[in-house]
Motif scaffolding. Sequence first.
Motif, PDB file in Angstrom:
ATOM      1  N   UNK A 167       0.831  -1.196   0.000  1.00  0.00           N
ATOM      2  CA  UNK A 167       0.000   0.000   0.000  1.00  0.00           C
ATOM      3  C   UNK A 167       0.863   1.243   0.000  1.00  0.00           C
ATOM      4  N   UNK A 168       0.397   2.265  -0.713  1.00  0.00           N
ATOM      5  CA  UNK A 168       1.144   3.511  -0.771  1.00  0.00           C
ATOM      6  C   UNK A 168       1.202   4.138   0.608  1.00  0.00           C
ATOM      7  N   UNK A 169       2.349   4.670   0.951  1.00  0.00           N
ATOM      8  CA  UNK A 169       2.529   5.305   2.258  1.00  0.00           C
ATOM      9  C   UNK A 169       3.296   6.592   2.050  1.00  0.00           C
ATOM     10  N   UNK A 170       2.607   7.709   2.141  1.00  0.00           N
ATOM     11  CA  UNK A 170       3.229   9.000   1.904  1.00  0.00           C
ATOM     12  C   UNK A 170       3.398   9.699   3.246  1.00  0.00           C
ATOM     13  N   UNK A 171       4.619   9.786   3.764  1.00  0.00           N
ATOM     14  CA  UNK A 171       4.820  10.401   5.083  1.00  0.00           C
ATOM     15  C   UNK A 171       4.452  11.879   5.070  1.00  0.00           C
ATOM     16  N   UNK A 172       3.968  12.345   6.202  1.00  0.00           N
ATOM     17  CA  UNK A 172       3.694  13.770   6.370  1.00  0.00           C
ATOM     18  C   UNK A 172       4.997  14.548   6.275  1.00  0.00           C
ATOM     19  N   UNK A 173       4.989  15.652   5.531  1.00  0.00           N
ATOM     20  CA  UNK A 173       6.155  16.512   5.397  1.00  0.00           C
ATOM     21  C   UNK A 173       5.793  17.918   5.857  1.00  0.00           C
ATOM     22  N   UNK A 174       6.796  18.682   6.273  1.00  0.00           N
ATOM     23  CA  UNK A 174       6.553  20.054   6.714  1.00  0.00           C
ATOM     24  C   UNK A 174       7.106  21.037   5.694  1.00  0.00           C
ATOM     25  N   UNK A 175       6.645  22.272   5.782  1.00  0.00           N
ATOM     26  CA  UNK A 175       7.189  23.352   4.953  1.00  0.00           C
ATOM     27  C   UNK A 175       8.441  23.880   5.636  1.00  0.00           C
ATOM     28  N   UNK A 176       9.526  23.971   4.888  1.00  0.00           N
ATOM     29  CA  UNK A 176      10.813  24.364   5.467  1.00  0.00           C
ATOM     30  C   UNK A 176      10.946  25.883   5.574  1.00  0.00           C
ATOM     31  N   UNK A 177      11.088  26.381   6.803  1.00  0.00           N
ATOM     32  CA  UNK A 177      11.484  27.766   7.028  1.00  0.00           C
ATOM     33  C   UNK A 177      13.011  27.807   7.117  1.00  0.00           C
ATOM     34  N   UNK A 178      13.636  28.980   7.092  1.00  0.00           N
ATOM     35  CA  UNK A 178      15.096  29.033   7.247  1.00  0.00           C
ATOM     36  C   UNK A 178      15.580  28.371   8.535  1.00  0.00           C
ATOM     37  N   UNK A 179      14.859  28.577   9.633  1.00  0.00           N
ATOM     38  CA  UNK A 179      15.262  27.957  10.901  1.00  0.00           C
ATOM     39  C   UNK A 179      15.130  26.441  10.836  1.00  0.00           C
ATOM     40  N   UNK A 180      14.059  25.973  10.212  1.00  0.00           N
ATOM     41  CA  UNK A 180      13.872  24.529  10.071  1.00  0.00           C
ATOM     42  C   UNK A 180      14.959  23.931   9.194  1.00  0.00           C
ATOM     43  N   UNK A 181      15.352  24.647   8.153  1.00  0.00           N
ATOM     44  CA  UNK A 181      16.400  24.158   7.263  1.00  0.00           C
ATOM     45  C   UNK A 181      17.724  24.048   7.995  1.00  0.00           C
ATOM     46  N   UNK A 182      18.043  25.040   8.815  1.00  0.00           N
ATOM     47  CA  UNK A 182      19.275  24.973   9.602  1.00  0.00           C
ATOM     48  C   UNK A 182      19.239  23.778  10.554  1.00  0.00           C
ATOM     49  N   UNK A 183      18.083  23.594  11.175  1.00  0.00           N
ATOM     50  CA  UNK A 183      17.949  22.474  12.100  1.00  0.00           C
ATOM     51  C   UNK A 183      18.067  21.146  11.377  1.00  0.00           C
ATOM     52  N   UNK A 184      17.470  21.045  10.195  1.00  0.00           N
ATOM     53  CA  UNK A 184      17.537  19.801   9.439  1.00  0.00           C
ATOM     54  C   UNK A 184      18.958  19.503   8.985  1.00  0.00           C
ATOM     55  N   UNK A 185      19.672  20.532   8.553  1.00  0.00           N
ATOM     56  CA  UNK A 185      21.069  20.343   8.140  1.00  0.00           C
ATOM     57  C   UNK A 185      21.909  19.827   9.311  1.00  0.00           C
ATOM     58  N   UNK A 186      21.698  20.418  10.485  1.00  0.00           N
ATOM     59  CA  UNK A 186      22.434  19.975  11.673  1.00  0.00           C
ATOM     60  C   UNK A 186      22.035  18.555  12.060  1.00  0.00           C
ATOM     61  N   UNK A 187      20.738  18.284  12.035  1.00  0.00           N
ATOM     62  CA  UNK A 187      20.257  16.953  12.398  1.00  0.00           C
ATOM     63  C   UNK A 187      20.778  15.902  11.434  1.00  0.00           C
ATOM     64  N   UNK A 188      20.774  16.223  10.155  1.00  0.00           N
ATOM     65  CA  UNK A 188      21.250  15.274   9.162  1.00  0.00           C
ATOM     66  C   UNK A 188      22.701  14.905   9.378  1.00  0.00           C
ATOM     67  N   UNK A 189      23.507  15.890   9.656  1.00  0.00           N
ATOM     68  CA  UNK A 189      24.932  15.630   9.908  1.00  0.00           C
ATOM     69  C   UNK A 189      25.113  14.782  11.160  1.00  0.00           C
ATOM     70  N   UNK A 190      24.398  15.138  12.208  1.00  0.00           N
ATOM     71  CA  UNK A 190      24.528  14.416  13.473  1.00  0.00           C
ATOM     72  C   UNK A 190      23.979  12.992  13.380  1.00  0.00           C
ATOM     73  N   UNK A 191      22.811  12.839  12.769  1.00  0.00           N
ATOM     74  CA  UNK A 191      22.226  11.504  12.629  1.00  0.00           C
ATOM     75  C   UNK A 191      23.158  10.581  11.852  1.00  0.00           C
ATOM     76  N   UNK A 192      23.728  11.105  10.779  1.00  0.00           N
ATOM     77  CA  UNK A 192      24.591  10.268   9.951  1.00  0.00           C
ATOM     78  C   UNK A 192      25.887   9.910  10.667  1.00  0.00           C
ATOM     79  N   UNK A 193      26.457  10.879  11.364  1.00  0.00           N
ATOM     80  CA  UNK A 193      27.746  10.640  12.019  1.00  0.00           C
ATOM     81  C   UNK A 193      27.622   9.810  13.293  1.00  0.00           C
ATOM     82  N   UNK A 194      26.539  10.025  14.069  1.00  0.00           N
ATOM     83  CA  UNK A 194      26.452   9.429  15.406  1.00  0.00           C
ATOM     84  C   UNK A 194      25.344   8.398  15.567  1.00  0.00           C
TER      85      UNK A 194
END
Length: 216
Positions: A12-39
């Motif tokens: 069955x198709x499963x489309x996850x909920x996504x949010x609209x990226x603000x500049x602050x959200x983008x900064x947070x996502x960039x930081x989270x992505x780096x941390x999640x991948x590294x640690x």
Amino acid sequence: MGEDTPTTEGGAAAVPHRIVMTPAARRALDAAGRLFYERGIHAVGVDLIAVEAGVTKKTLYDRFGSKEQIVVEYLADRDERWRAFLAPYIEAAGTPPARALAVFDALRDWSGGPDGRLVKGCGMVNAHAEISDPAHPAYPIIAGQKAWMLALFTDFARDVAPSEAEAARLGRTLMLLHEGALVAHGMRVFPDAIEEARGDAEALLDAVAERGSALR
């Protein structure tokens, strides 16, 4: 299956909920992505993401709602960036075998980027080691990304193999070579794992194409 539609294990198709990226959200996502991948995902808390991103914890929850949603955005963003990176390699390749090999060329360049994007191996495989519950909102992204890769290789194989059954088998084998190269490269098992997998893929494609020509 559409190229951009992840599916659950039941199909069955499963489309996850996504949010609209603000500049602050983008900064947070960039930081989270780096941390999640590294640690690792479980090892990184919201407090650390907020500090690394230079935002407050309240801002994180205002933008994302939960850590689970940050994980969803991280994996979806990684998948989208990989697909965008891969597209011009495929478009520049002339024949179906060349398009299949272009996936390995893109993987080589992606893994050798200046930020060491694959120094920890495949982000989706790493995430699956921590998120194995299909009920987790990020699980369809992980499963869907691998399903999309298999469908991509199988589509290329259909123009090479003499039958649908052989195309399915060839697509799976190409996928196994690709995934094996990811693991061997990330773990530094031996040098040039991606190039070796590409060479094996090329030999296999040539053999299947030659057999198909002989049957026609």
